[in-house]
Design a protein around this motif. Structure first.
Motif, PDB file in Angstrom:
ATOM      1  N   GLY A   9       0.762  -1.243   0.000  1.00 17.25           N
ATOM      2  CA  GLY A   9       0.000   0.000   0.000  1.00 17.25           C
ATOM      3  C   GLY A   9       0.794   1.297   0.000  1.00 17.25           C
ATOM      4  O   GLY A   9       0.192   2.372  -0.020  1.00 17.25           O
ATOM      5  N   THR A  10       2.135   1.229   0.032  1.00 16.58           N
ATOM      6  CA  THR A  10       2.886   2.490   0.080  1.00 16.58           C
ATOM      7  C   THR A  10       3.854   2.594  -1.101  1.00 16.58           C
ATOM      8  O   THR A  10       3.568   3.273  -2.086  1.00 16.58           O
ATOM      9  CB  THR A  10       3.639   2.632   1.425  1.00 16.58           C
ATOM     10  OG1 THR A  10       2.693   2.509   2.487  1.00 16.58           O
ATOM     11  CG2 THR A  10       4.313   3.981   1.541  1.00 16.58           C
ATOM     12  N   GLY A  11       5.016   1.903  -1.012  1.00 19.90           N
ATOM     13  CA  GLY A  11       5.988   1.982  -2.104  1.00 19.90           C
ATOM     14  C   GLY A  11       5.402   1.466  -3.414  1.00 19.90           C
ATOM     15  O   GLY A  11       5.499   2.120  -4.457  1.00 19.90           O
ATOM     16  N   LYS A  14       2.735   3.844  -4.782  1.00 20.94           N
ATOM     17  CA  LYS A  14       3.271   5.061  -5.416  1.00 20.94           C
ATOM     18  C   LYS A  14       3.790   4.737  -6.810  1.00 20.94           C
ATOM     19  O   LYS A  14       3.601   5.519  -7.755  1.00 20.94           O
ATOM     20  CB  LYS A  14       4.398   5.657  -4.557  1.00 20.94           C
ATOM     21  CG  LYS A  14       3.871   6.357  -3.315  1.00 20.94           C
ATOM     22  CD  LYS A  14       4.936   7.254  -2.710  1.00 20.94           C
ATOM     23  CE  LYS A  14       5.695   6.562  -1.616  1.00 20.94           C
ATOM     24  NZ  LYS A  14       6.757   7.395  -1.044  1.00 20.94           N
ATOM     25  N   ASP A  47      -4.498  -2.577   1.338  1.00 22.38           N
ATOM     26  CA  ASP A  47      -3.579  -2.397   0.216  1.00 22.38           C
ATOM     27  C   ASP A  47      -4.315  -2.155  -1.110  1.00 22.38           C
ATOM     28  O   ASP A  47      -4.020  -1.173  -1.805  1.00 22.38           O
ATOM     29  CB  ASP A  47      -2.574  -3.559   0.126  1.00 22.38           C
ATOM     30  CG  ASP A  47      -1.516  -3.474   1.235  1.00 22.38           C
ATOM     31  OD1 ASP A  47      -1.503  -2.463   1.965  1.00 22.38           O
ATOM     32  OD2 ASP A  47      -0.706  -4.403   1.374  1.00 22.38           O
ATOM     33  N   PRO A 192       8.342  -1.717  -5.006  1.00 16.82           N
ATOM     34  CA  PRO A 192       9.211  -1.447  -3.845  1.00 16.82           C
ATOM     35  C   PRO A 192       8.407  -1.458  -2.548  1.00 16.82           C
ATOM     36  O   PRO A 192       8.330  -0.464  -1.835  1.00 16.82           O
ATOM     37  CB  PRO A 192       9.777  -0.059  -4.162  1.00 16.82           C
ATOM     38  CG  PRO A 192       8.701   0.598  -4.961  1.00 16.82           C
ATOM     39  CD  PRO A 192       8.031  -0.486  -5.762  1.00 16.82           C
ATOM     40  N   SER A 193       7.807  -2.598  -2.276  1.00 19.53           N
ATOM     41  CA  SER A 193       6.971  -2.772  -1.085  1.00 19.53           C
ATOM     42  C   SER A 193       7.709  -3.634  -0.080  1.00 19.53           C
ATOM     43  O   SER A 193       8.748  -4.209  -0.399  1.00 19.53           O
ATOM     44  CB  SER A 193       5.654  -3.450  -1.494  1.00 19.53           C
ATOM     45  OG  SER A 193       4.841  -2.562  -2.225  1.00 19.53           O
ATOM     46  N   ASN A 194       7.142  -3.739   1.109  1.00 21.47           N
ATOM     47  CA  ASN A 194       7.716  -4.621   2.127  1.00 21.47           C
ATOM     48  C   ASN A 194       7.766  -6.038   1.545  1.00 21.47           C
ATOM     49  O   ASN A 194       6.723  -6.604   1.218  1.00 21.47           O
ATOM     50  CB  ASN A 194       6.836  -4.562   3.380  1.00 21.47           C
ATOM     51  CG  ASN A 194       7.400  -5.350   4.538  1.00 21.47           C
ATOM     52  OD1 ASN A 194       7.915  -6.445   4.358  1.00 21.47           O
ATOM     53  ND2 ASN A 194       7.288  -4.790   5.731  1.00 21.47           N
ATOM     54  N   SER A 198       4.126  -7.587   2.270  1.00 23.12           N
ATOM     55  CA  SER A 198       3.328  -7.075   1.139  1.00 23.12           C
ATOM     56  C   SER A 198       3.512  -7.951  -0.094  1.00 23.12           C
ATOM     57  O   SER A 198       2.544  -8.463  -0.647  1.00 23.12           O
ATOM     58  CB  SER A 198       3.713  -5.625   0.811  1.00 23.12           C
ATOM     59  OG  SER A 198       3.291  -4.753   1.850  1.00 23.12           O
ATOM     60  N   SER A 223      13.812  -2.139  -5.577  1.00 22.86           N
ATOM     61  CA  SER A 223      14.191  -2.176  -4.165  1.00 22.86           C
ATOM     62  C   SER A 223      13.446  -1.116  -3.346  1.00 22.86           C
ATOM     63  O   SER A 223      13.335   0.037  -3.767  1.00 22.86           O
ATOM     64  CB  SER A 223      15.696  -1.929  -4.034  1.00 22.86           C
ATOM     65  OG  SER A 223      16.020  -1.722  -2.674  1.00 22.86           O
ATOM     66  N   PRO A 224      12.964  -1.504  -2.150  1.00 24.56           N
ATOM     67  CA  PRO A 224      12.334  -0.503  -1.268  1.00 24.56           C
ATOM     68  C   PRO A 224      13.365   0.271  -0.449  1.00 24.56           C
ATOM     69  O   PRO A 224      12.984   1.107   0.371  1.00 24.56           O
ATOM     70  CB  PRO A 224      11.449  -1.366  -0.376  1.00 24.56           C
ATOM     71  CG  PRO A 224      12.146  -2.686  -0.302  1.00 24.56           C
ATOM     72  CD  PRO A 224      12.885  -2.870  -1.600  1.00 24.56           C
ATOM     73  N   VAL A 231      12.065   3.943   3.395  1.00 22.89           N
ATOM     74  CA  VAL A 231      11.446   5.273   3.392  1.00 22.89           C
ATOM     75  C   VAL A 231      10.446   5.394   4.549  1.00 22.89           C
ATOM     76  O   VAL A 231      10.371   6.419   5.217  1.00 22.89           O
ATOM     77  CB  VAL A 231      10.741   5.541   2.041  1.00 22.89           C
ATOM     78  CG1 VAL A 231      10.054   6.900   2.032  1.00 22.89           C
ATOM     79  CG2 VAL A 231      11.747   5.444   0.893  1.00 22.89           C
ATOM     80  N   THR A 235       9.802  -2.342   7.501  1.00 24.44           N
ATOM     81  CA  THR A 235      10.443  -3.350   6.637  1.00 24.44           C
ATOM     82  C   THR A 235      11.671  -3.983   7.303  1.00 24.44           C
ATOM     83  O   THR A 235      11.856  -5.203   7.237  1.00 24.44           O
ATOM     84  CB  THR A 235      10.813  -2.706   5.275  1.00 24.44           C
ATOM     85  OG1 THR A 235       9.607  -2.280   4.646  1.00 24.44           O
ATOM     86  CG2 THR A 235      11.519  -3.689   4.351  1.00 24.44           C
ATOM     87  N   THR A 283      15.134   6.190  -7.147  1.00 23.86           N
ATOM     88  CA  THR A 283      13.840   5.526  -6.929  1.00 23.86           C
ATOM     89  C   THR A 283      12.958   6.232  -5.901  1.00 23.86           C
ATOM     90  O   THR A 283      11.921   5.703  -5.522  1.00 23.86           O
ATOM     91  CB  THR A 283      14.030   4.058  -6.483  1.00 23.86           C
ATOM     92  OG1 THR A 283      14.675   4.051  -5.209  1.00 23.86           O
ATOM     93  CG2 THR A 283      14.837   3.251  -7.491  1.00 23.86           C
ATOM     94  N   MET A 285      10.123   8.385  -4.701  1.00 24.54           N
ATOM     95  CA  MET A 285       8.895   8.864  -5.367  1.00 24.54           C
ATOM     96  C   MET A 285       8.164   9.849  -4.457  1.00 24.54           C
ATOM     97  O   MET A 285       7.223   9.487  -3.771  1.00 24.54           O
ATOM     98  CB  MET A 285       8.013   7.657  -5.707  1.00 24.54           C
ATOM     99  CG  MET A 285       8.688   6.707  -6.688  1.00 24.54           C
ATOM    100  SD  MET A 285       7.720   5.220  -7.025  1.00 24.54           S
ATOM    101  CE  MET A 285       8.040   4.271  -5.543  1.00 24.54           C
TER     102      MET A 285
HETATM  103  P1  GDP Z   1       2.442  -0.949   3.255  1.00 22.81           P
HETATM  104  O1  GDP Z   1       1.503  -1.974   2.708  1.00 22.81           O
HETATM  105  O2  GDP Z   1       1.814   0.357   3.605  1.00 22.81           O
HETATM  106  O3  GDP Z   1       3.400  -1.476   4.281  1.00 22.81           O
HETATM  107  O4  GDP Z   1       3.349  -0.510   2.035  1.00 22.81           O
HETATM  108  P2  GDP Z   1       4.379  -1.233   1.106  1.00 22.81           P
HETATM  109  O5  GDP Z   1       4.743  -2.571   1.582  1.00 22.81           O
HETATM  110  O6  GDP Z   1       3.885  -1.077  -0.310  1.00 22.81           O
HETATM  111  O7  GDP Z   1       5.588  -0.234   1.237  1.00 22.81           O
HETATM  112  C1  GDP Z   1       6.534  -0.183   2.271  1.00 22.81           C
HETATM  113  C2  GDP Z   1       7.875   0.014   1.628  1.00 22.81           C
HETATM  114  O8  GDP Z   1       7.790   1.060   0.658  1.00 22.81           O
HETATM  115  C3  GDP Z   1       8.990   0.420   2.564  1.00 22.81           C
HETATM  116  O9  GDP Z   1       9.942  -0.598   2.590  1.00 22.81           O
HETATM  117  C4  GDP Z   1       9.564   1.699   1.935  1.00 22.81           C
HETATM  118  O10 GDP Z   1      10.974   1.759   1.969  1.00 22.81           O
HETATM  119  C5  GDP Z   1       9.069   1.602   0.524  1.00 22.81           C
HETATM  120  N1  GDP Z   1       8.928   2.910  -0.105  1.00 22.81           N
HETATM  121  C6  GDP Z   1       8.114   3.917   0.290  1.00 22.81           C
HETATM  122  N2  GDP Z   1       8.285   4.997  -0.514  1.00 22.81           N
HETATM  123  C7  GDP Z   1       9.227   4.639  -1.433  1.00 22.81           C
HETATM  124  C8  GDP Z   1       9.832   5.336  -2.517  1.00 22.81           C
HETATM  125  O11 GDP Z   1       9.532   6.497  -2.801  1.00 22.81           O
HETATM  126  N3  GDP Z   1      10.769   4.648  -3.251  1.00 22.81           N
HETATM  127  C9  GDP Z   1      11.119   3.352  -2.954  1.00 22.81           C
HETATM  128  N4  GDP Z   1      12.055   2.758  -3.719  1.00 22.81           N
HETATM  129  N5  GDP Z   1      10.565   2.683  -1.921  1.00 22.81           N
HETATM  130  C10 GDP Z   1       9.629   3.317  -1.182  1.00 22.81           C
END
Ligand code: GDP
Length: 308
Positions: A9-11, A14, A47, A192-194, A198, A223-224, A231, A235, A283, A285
């Motif tokens: 839901g985050t990396g 985006k 997510d 780039p998610s956990n 994720s 890569s996250p 970020v 993770t 990377t 965002m």
């Molecule tokens: P969650 O479901 O909210 O935990 O989100 P995700 O698993 O999709 O995202 C978490 C990961 O997104 C973390 O490891 C962050 O480092 C990564 N992340 C967040 N913003 C960015 C970004 O702008 N660029 C990159 N490469 N990774 C990001």
């Protein structure tokens, strides 16, 4: 270029937003449902909904979740009535969760509910839950197993993770829509998610890895780790729980046998993974433009791999 993106839901979300601005309806996101929770009488699917809000340009970017400029009036009234108040939902967010609950209670599939939510939000790309079968991520921390949302909210995702369990995973299966999207893809991206909570649950759905590895499209992970650091979010705790280094190479080690290449951050001080091909680009965002830029860089790597 028809692209399938695996995302939390985050990396991942985006990157989905950036991808949509570049390829529009050629994007299909397969989103993790291990974070789902039934609470306050509704079915919350954090997510898939967050990805949808990012794609609809409705996400609250400051908070990082939920809908911008939304209110919490229903939730506040519910907690005054004595409902559990540790998990908050804003009013418009609640609507999607109510809609999903009702849709499934009437015999519908979670996939169709999500597709309808996407249409209702007017997004041009497609968001698919990884499965229609319930999978719930559980976390062992401070000696106690709890649901993922309880760990993230009540523990603030701050305590070390001692174990991760995906309840229901053995009985889950990819949907026909997921299978078709993967088979038809020209590029498959692990966002780039956990990688543990994720992307991990998506890859753990029985049959999912086989669908991905047997697809003709190149498979690329992003890569996250940005400049060597996460970020946002826990993770690192999850990487340590699996005894992996908190680096892009550590993430790549979890995707061995699935990916052809890894895209690392240009400012990452850690060595790139040495057992998979790697590419380097900025990377982070943090804006509409940077999200599109990262998407273009990922698509460029995909085009290169297709051409080889
Ligand atoms: P969650 O479901 O909210 O935990 O989100 P995700 O698993 O999709 O995202 C978490 C990961 O997104 C973390 O490891 C962050 O480092 C990564 N992340 C967040 N913003 C960015 C970004 O702008 N660029 C990159 N490469 N990774 C990001």
């Amino acid at each position: 270029m028809k692209t399938v993106l695996l995302a939390g839901g985050t990396g991942g979300a985006k990157l989905a937003a950036g991808m949509q601005t570049v390829i529009g309806s050629d994007l299909t996101v397969i989103a993790n449902t291990g974070d789902d929770i039934e609470i306050l009488g509704v079915h919350v699917s954090p997510d898939p909904d967050l990805v949808t809000y990012w794609l609809a340009d409705q996400v609250d970017q400051v908070r990082g979740w939920g809908i911008k400029d939304d209110s919490f009036r229903v939730f506040e009234r519910l907690s005054r009535l004595g409902a559990p108040d540790w998990f908050s939902l804003s009013d418009l967010d609640l609507a999607a969760c109510l809609y999903r609950r009702n849709f499934i209670d009437e015999g519908g599939r979670q996939t169709d509910a999500q597709l309808q939510i996407g249409r209702g939000m007017g997004i041009t790309s497609t968001v698919l839950p990884m499965s229609d079968d319930p999978v719930r991520t559980r976390i062992l921390s401070s000696g106690e197993w709890r649901g993922l949302q309880e760990y993230l909210i009540l523990e603030g995702g701050q305590t070390e993770v001692e174990g991760v369990e995906l309840e229901g995973i053995a009985e889950s299966a990819p949907t026909p829509e997921v299978a078709t999207a993967i088979a038809d893809a020209e590029l498959i991206v692990l966002g780039p998610s956990n990688p543990v909570i994720s992307i991990g649950p998506i890859l753990a759905v029985p049959g999912m890895k086989e669908l991905i590895t047997s697809a003709s499209a190149p498979k690329v992970a992003v890569s996250p780790y940005v400049a060597g650091k996460v970020v946002k979010g826990p993770t690192d705790h999850f990487m340590r729980a699996l005894d992996r280094p908190t680096t892009a190479a550590g993430v790549a080690s979890l995707y061995m046998g699935v990916i052809d290449a890894m895209i690392c951050d240009a400012n990452d001080p850690d060595p790139a993974p040495d057992d998979v091909r790697s590419f380097s680009t900025d990377t982070l965002m943090h804006s509409t433009e940077s999200r599109a830029m990262v998407a273009r860089a990922v698509l460029k790597v995909g085009t290169q791999l297709v051409g080889e």
